[in-house]
Design an enzyme around this catalytic site. Sequence first.
Site, mmCIF file in Angstrom:
data_model
loop_
_atom_site.group_PDB
_atom_site.id
_atom_site.type_symbol
_atom_site.label_atom_id
_atom_site.label_comp_id
_atom_site.label_asym_id
_atom_site.label_seq_id
_atom_site.Cartn_x
_atom_site.Cartn_y
_atom_site.Cartn_z
ATOM 1 N N GLN A 1 -53.775 73.700 86.532
ATOM 2 C CA GLN A 1 -54.616 74.824 86.936
ATOM 3 C C GLN A 1 -53.776 75.950 87.527
ATOM 4 O O GLN A 1 -54.007 77.127 87.245
ATOM 5 C CB GLN A 1 -55.651 74.365 87.963
ATOM 6 C CG GLN A 1 -56.525 75.480 88.512
ATOM 7 C CD GLN A 1 -57.397 76.121 87.448
ATOM 8 O OE1 GLN A 1 -58.132 75.423 86.765
ATOM 9 N NE2 GLN A 1 -57.330 77.433 87.303
ATOM 10 N N ARG B 1 -56.526 62.419 83.901
ATOM 11 C CA ARG B 1 -57.378 63.094 84.898
ATOM 12 C C ARG B 1 -58.077 61.985 85.677
ATOM 13 O O ARG B 1 -58.945 61.284 85.144
ATOM 14 C CB ARG B 1 -58.397 64.004 84.200
ATOM 15 C CG ARG B 1 -59.253 64.837 85.148
ATOM 16 C CD ARG B 1 -60.144 65.773 84.344
ATOM 17 N NE ARG B 1 -61.115 66.486 85.142
ATOM 18 C CZ ARG B 1 -60.926 67.690 85.674
ATOM 19 N NH1 ARG B 1 -59.778 68.311 85.491
ATOM 20 N NH2 ARG B 1 -61.866 68.284 86.391
ATOM 21 N N ARG C 1 -56.115 78.509 80.881
ATOM 22 C CA ARG C 1 -55.870 77.063 80.873
ATOM 23 C C ARG C 1 -55.348 76.633 79.499
ATOM 24 O O ARG C 1 -54.457 75.777 79.407
ATOM 25 C CB ARG C 1 -57.144 76.286 81.215
ATOM 26 C CG ARG C 1 -57.615 76.374 82.663
ATOM 27 C CD ARG C 1 -56.638 75.732 83.640
ATOM 28 N NE ARG C 1 -56.372 74.342 83.338
ATOM 29 C CZ ARG C 1 -57.163 73.326 83.675
ATOM 30 N NH1 ARG C 1 -58.280 73.543 84.355
ATOM 31 N NH2 ARG C 1 -56.829 72.082 83.373
ATOM 32 N N HIS D 1 -53.247 69.621 91.367
ATOM 33 C CA HIS D 1 -53.801 70.119 90.098
ATOM 34 C C HIS D 1 -52.833 71.166 89.521
ATOM 35 O O HIS D 1 -53.150 72.344 89.429
ATOM 36 C CB HIS D 1 -55.177 70.739 90.351
ATOM 37 C CG HIS D 1 -56.022 70.897 89.133
ATOM 38 N ND1 HIS D 1 -55.595 70.554 87.863
ATOM 39 C CD2 HIS D 1 -57.289 71.393 88.978
ATOM 40 C CE1 HIS D 1 -56.560 70.813 86.991
ATOM 41 N NE2 HIS D 1 -57.591 71.323 87.636
ATOM 42 N N ASP E 1 -62.400 77.510 95.851
ATOM 43 C CA ASP E 1 -62.771 76.395 94.983
ATOM 44 C C ASP E 1 -64.053 75.810 95.548
ATOM 45 O O ASP E 1 -64.424 76.072 96.697
ATOM 46 C CB ASP E 1 -61.639 75.354 94.979
ATOM 47 C CG ASP E 1 -61.861 74.232 93.964
ATOM 48 O OD1 ASP E 1 -62.744 74.362 93.100
ATOM 49 O OD2 ASP E 1 -61.134 73.218 94.049
ATOM 50 N N CYS F 1 -61.085 78.263 90.198
ATOM 51 C CA CYS F 1 -60.737 77.373 89.081
ATOM 52 C C CYS F 1 -61.962 76.877 88.313
ATOM 53 O O CYS F 1 -61.822 76.358 87.213
ATOM 54 C CB CYS F 1 -59.895 76.208 89.575
ATOM 55 S SG CYS F 1 -60.733 75.095 90.713
#
Length: 313
Positions: free
Chosen positions: A138, A108, A297, A135, A230, A269
């Site tokens: 996600q 990450r 997730r 991402h 987001d 998310c």
Amino acid sequence: MTRHFLDLSSAGADGVAAILADALDRKAARTDLPKGQPDADAPLAGRVLAMVFEKSSTRTRVSFDMAMRQLGGSALVLDAGTSQLGRGETVADTARVLSGFCDAIMVRTDDHAKLEEMAAFATVPVINGLTDVSHPCQIVADLQTVIESGKALPGLKMAWLGDGNNVLHSIVEAAGLFKFSVAAGVPAGYDPEERWIERSNALLAGSNARVTVERDPLRAVDGADVVVTDTWISMGQAHAEAKLAAMMPYQVTEALMAAAKPDAIFLHCLPAHREEEVVTAVIDGPQSHIWNEAENRLHAQKAILRWCFGQIG
């Protein structure tokens, strides 16, 4: 051949479909089990995942850790402040070392090039836990949530509102793989990278689906099955007043949700900045699926890990 999961295209449509099927099946099989109890088959028993964090995390950290526990394996955490990676050791050297210690690496980071370098020098699977560009983990969870809501992916319309960021890039990539439309409602100057749109629209040629950029938020959500947003200010960015002002017309409100289909669902998310990108009445309202999305997730991560180890797809 080592299977890296750097973007959705790493697995392709068939691979992601297999990941989604496995995530759905394993989630159903865990009904009423304690969270820390391994799955009956413990398919990753003895495996260790190294999790490399250069950006802070809640869902990615916990979901990957719990994914490895439920699959019978284990995970360990490295961050820039407490590892040699933060003191000048190269990504390539870190990749070589971790490949000797662990069975897979999740990264990450703020720089997609670091992820690609890690994959180039690692001899074990490398997974994109988030970069500045995309991402994909996600979006696997998002697609699972959409399916669980009773909606088929082909022919779907997904409306995005806000910044043309890494999450949107992966949504656009998913659209090309699964033949659904994306209407990205974004203000001028904050568009997603054109290469993502071009690549997906090439895959959508001959279908009724299309990826478009819309300046009018009402046009973006018109007839949408799914509305997604987001946070407008990403981690590491200043809380820019000019950007917030440009984004405000794209705030997800009850009125904006009413312009989508009556059975449209809302996704985010997380973490959310309530009363910025979305109002509390929507995020806590009946169309919101964000808590199931967050839980997914975990199930998505488990299936991604199994794909990387060649157990599915």
